[in-house]
Write a protein that holds these residues in place. Structure first.
Motif, PDB file in Angstrom:
ATOM      1  N   ILE A   1       1.504  -1.258  -0.006  1.00 31.06           N
ATOM      2  CA  ILE A   1       0.069   0.068  -0.393  1.00 31.06           C
ATOM      3  C   ILE A   1       0.668   1.361  -0.084  1.00 31.06           C
ATOM      4  N   GLY A   2       0.748   1.668  -0.594  1.00 28.81           N
ATOM      5  CA  GLY A   2       1.478   3.430  -1.189  1.00 28.81           C
ATOM      6  C   GLY A   2       1.023   4.556  -0.142  1.00 28.81           C
ATOM      7  N   VAL A   3       1.839   4.767   0.612  1.00 28.98           N
ATOM      8  CA  VAL A   3       1.425   6.109   1.877  1.00 28.98           C
ATOM      9  C   VAL A   3       1.954   7.267   1.509  1.00 28.98           C
ATOM     10  N   PRO A   4       1.807   8.070   0.681  1.00 26.57           N
ATOM     11  CA  PRO A   4       2.468   9.027   1.163  1.00 26.57           C
ATOM     12  C   PRO A   4       1.612  10.054   1.803  1.00 26.57           C
ATOM     13  N   ALA A   5       2.488  10.967   2.858  1.00 26.23           N
ATOM     14  CA  ALA A   5       1.721  11.542   3.996  1.00 26.23           C
ATOM     15  C   ALA A   5       3.055  12.500   4.532  1.00 26.23           C
ATOM     16  N   THR A   6       2.609  13.450   5.962  1.00 29.49           N
ATOM     17  CA  THR A   6       3.779  14.259   6.373  1.00 29.49           C
ATOM     18  C   THR A   6       4.577  13.149   6.459  1.00 29.49           C
ATOM     19  N   SER A   7       6.023  13.537   7.326  1.00 30.44           N
ATOM     20  CA  SER A   7       7.034  13.167   7.616  1.00 30.44           C
ATOM     21  C   SER A   7       6.632  12.482   8.792  1.00 30.44           C
ATOM     22  N   GLY A   8       6.414  13.538   9.309  1.00 29.84           N
ATOM     23  CA  GLY A   8       5.786  13.196  10.759  1.00 29.84           C
ATOM     24  C   GLY A   8       4.763  11.904  11.052  1.00 29.84           C
TER      25      GLY A   8
ATOM     26  N   TYR B   1      -1.185  -5.617   5.609  1.00 32.14           N
ATOM     27  CA  TYR B   1      -0.624  -4.725   5.349  1.00 32.14           C
ATOM     28  C   TYR B   1       0.895  -4.944   5.054  1.00 32.14           C
ATOM     29  N   ALA B   2       1.528  -4.482   3.612  1.00 33.32           N
ATOM     30  CA  ALA B   2       2.873  -3.748   4.137  1.00 33.32           C
ATOM     31  C   ALA B   2       2.832  -1.971   3.654  1.00 33.32           C
ATOM     32  N   CYS B   3       3.661  -1.196   3.874  1.00 31.04           N
ATOM     33  CA  CYS B   3       3.671   0.018   3.758  1.00 31.04           C
ATOM     34  C   CYS B   3       4.797   0.057   2.888  1.00 31.04           C
ATOM     35  N   ARG B   4       4.301   1.101   1.658  1.00 29.61           N
ATOM     36  CA  ARG B   4       5.588   1.495   0.839  1.00 29.61           C
ATOM     37  C   ARG B   4       5.817   3.458   1.129  1.00 29.61           C
ATOM     38  N   ILE B   5       6.418   3.516   1.368  1.00 31.99           N
ATOM     39  CA  ILE B   5       6.732   5.100   1.724  1.00 31.99           C
ATOM     40  C   ILE B   5       7.526   5.631   1.019  1.00 31.99           C
ATOM     41  N   PRO B   6       7.217   6.526   0.413  1.00 30.35           N
ATOM     42  CA  PRO B   6       8.982   7.386  -0.575  1.00 30.35           C
ATOM     43  C   PRO B   6       9.803   7.748  -0.121  1.00 30.35           C
ATOM     44  N   ASP B   7      10.429   7.195  -1.244  1.00 30.13           N
ATOM     45  CA  ASP B   7      12.328   7.561  -0.674  1.00 30.13           C
ATOM     46  C   ASP B   7      12.146   9.175  -0.013  1.00 30.13           C
ATOM     47  N   ASP B   8      13.749   9.188   0.421  1.00 26.69           N
ATOM     48  CA  ASP B   8      13.944  10.466   0.857  1.00 26.69           C
ATOM     49  C   ASP B   8      13.180  11.628   0.344  1.00 26.69           C
ATOM     50  N   ALA B   9      13.705  12.268  -1.216  1.00 23.68           N
ATOM     51  CA  ALA B   9      13.675  12.661  -2.062  1.00 23.68           C
ATOM     52  C   ALA B   9      11.959  12.445  -2.467  1.00 23.68           C
ATOM     53  N   ALA B  10      11.434  11.897  -2.446  1.00 20.54           N
ATOM     54  CA  ALA B  10      10.346  12.508  -2.637  1.00 20.54           C
ATOM     55  C   ALA B  10       9.232  12.482  -1.807  1.00 20.54           C
ATOM     56  N   GLN B  11       9.923  11.781  -0.871  1.00 21.33           N
ATOM     57  CA  GLN B  11       9.744  12.742   0.939  1.00 21.33           C
ATOM     58  C   GLN B  11       9.291  14.297   0.520  1.00 21.33           C
TER      59      GLN B  11
ATOM     60  N   ARG C   1       0.095  14.152  -7.494  1.00 21.99           N
ATOM     61  CA  ARG C   1       0.234  13.328  -8.437  1.00 21.99           C
ATOM     62  C   ARG C   1       1.035  12.898  -9.327  1.00 21.99           C
ATOM     63  N   ARG C   2       2.533  13.480  -9.049  1.00 22.09           N
ATOM     64  CA  ARG C   2       3.195  12.923 -10.150  1.00 22.09           C
ATOM     65  C   ARG C   2       4.091  11.620  -8.742  1.00 22.09           C
ATOM     66  N   GLU C   3       3.670  11.975  -7.395  1.00 21.39           N
ATOM     67  CA  GLU C   3       4.365  11.142  -6.542  1.00 21.39           C
ATOM     68  C   GLU C   3       3.613   9.882  -6.508  1.00 21.39           C
ATOM     69  N   ALA C   4       2.150  10.009  -6.729  1.00 20.37           N
ATOM     70  CA  ALA C   4       0.867   8.745  -6.773  1.00 20.37           C
ATOM     71  C   ALA C   4       1.534   7.801  -7.741  1.00 20.37           C
ATOM     72  N   GLU C   5       1.418   8.201  -8.931  1.00 20.14           N
ATOM     73  CA  GLU C   5       2.248   7.537  -9.979  1.00 20.14           C
ATOM     74  C   GLU C   5       3.599   6.236  -9.619  1.00 20.14           C
ATOM     75  N   ALA C   6       4.527   7.495  -9.151  1.00 22.59           N
ATOM     76  CA  ALA C   6       5.534   6.917  -8.933  1.00 22.59           C
ATOM     77  C   ALA C   6       4.885   5.938  -8.158  1.00 22.59           C
ATOM     78  N   LEU C   7       4.887   5.495  -6.825  1.00 21.93           N
ATOM     79  CA  LEU C   7       3.889   4.544  -5.822  1.00 21.93           C
ATOM     80  C   LEU C   7       3.491   3.492  -6.775  1.00 21.93           C
ATOM     81  N   ALA C   8       2.589   3.855  -7.651  1.00 16.16           N
ATOM     82  CA  ALA C   8       1.378   2.762  -8.441  1.00 16.16           C
ATOM     83  C   ALA C   8       2.320   2.238  -9.485  1.00 16.16           C
ATOM     84  N   ALA C   9       3.495   2.726  -9.767  1.00 18.97           N
ATOM     85  CA  ALA C   9       4.528   1.677 -10.707  1.00 18.97           C
ATOM     86  C   ALA C   9       5.576   1.179 -10.049  1.00 18.97           C
TER      87      ALA C   9
END
Length: 233
Positions: free
Chosen positions: A117-124, A140-150, A173-181
């Motif tokens: 599950i992709g989880v774009p969220a605040t750093s907190g 479920y396993a969460c996939r978090i954006p890498d440092d640059a994406a975060q 939109r770009r970051e959501a697409e990256a997690l989907a990819a």
């Protein structure tokens, strides 16, 4: 009566309340969920506190909770994902049930146990492990954006708070697409500012987006519907 502990941020609270209204099956005013809101925009920044860079927001959140109790609320919703780091502390101080946004999200996920599950969220939210721990209990396993994406996600969240939606929309939109990819069939918009920016998102990314604000609103409607007023004789 639903008490909304809002103001984190103000636009997100308004978005949440609109979603409560839209998700309520109603043919008249009296069918809707009664709500009282405390838009406590002076609550210290939640992410800064979690990262050790700001004041503790818990006393201000407790004060807002007391106001909602005094106003007659019978259950509480907090339309801020990061604020749920203090969910247990807030719940320990009130007899009113506080609905948990991650539980509401988990109830809507369609993927099988073990799905990423992709989880774009605040750093907190990321640092506190709010989604990782709670969704992990559901398998479920969460996939978090890498440092640059975060860093980009945080920049977009700040843009939403500043009212600069077009810029925020492009980033998110770009970051959501990256997690989907990267293999996430579902991407949770795990900050209540993100659905505000991606409200008009379309195309393939739209199908996989899970709106945490919407999930919480639906959970609140289900919890509050028995309170609908009877039809006058």
């Amino acid at each position: 009566m639903l008490g909304v502990l809002g103001g984190m941020g103000p636009m997100a609270a308004v978005d949440f309340m609109a979603k409560v209204v839209r998700n309520t099956p109603a043919s008249r005013d009296q069918d809707h969920v009664r709500m009282v809101v405390c838009s406590a925009a002076d609550i210290p920044d939640r992410t800064a506190a979690i990262l050790g860079e700001g004041a503790d927001p818990l006393p201000a959140m407790r004060d807002a909770l007391r106001r909602l109790e005094a106003a007659g609320a019978t259950r509480i919703a907090i339309p801020c994902n990061t604020a749920h780091h203090w969910h247990a502390a807030l719940q320990a101080g009130t007899p009113l049930p506080i609905l948990h946004i991650v539980d509401a999200v988990a109830d809507t996920l369609a993927g099988p146990p073990g799905a990423a599950i992709g989880v774009p969220a605040t750093s907190g939210t990321v640092r506190a492990g709010i989604y990782q721990s709670r969704l992990g209990l559901r398998g479920y396993a969460c996939r978090i954006p890498d440092d640059a994406a975060q860093a980009e996600v945080m920049r977009a969240i700040r843009l939403v708070k500043a009212g600069r939606l077009p810029e925020a929309t492009a980033i998110l939109r770009r970051e959501a697409e990256a997690l989907a990819a990267a293999g996430c069939r579902e991407v949770v918009m795990a900050c209540t500012e993100i659905p505000v920016a991606l409200a008009a998102a379309d195309g393939p990314v739209r199908a996989g987006l899970v709106d945490a604000t919407e999930a919480l609103a639906r959970s609140c409607v289900a919890a509050c519907r028995p309170e609908a007023a009877p039809v006058a004789a």
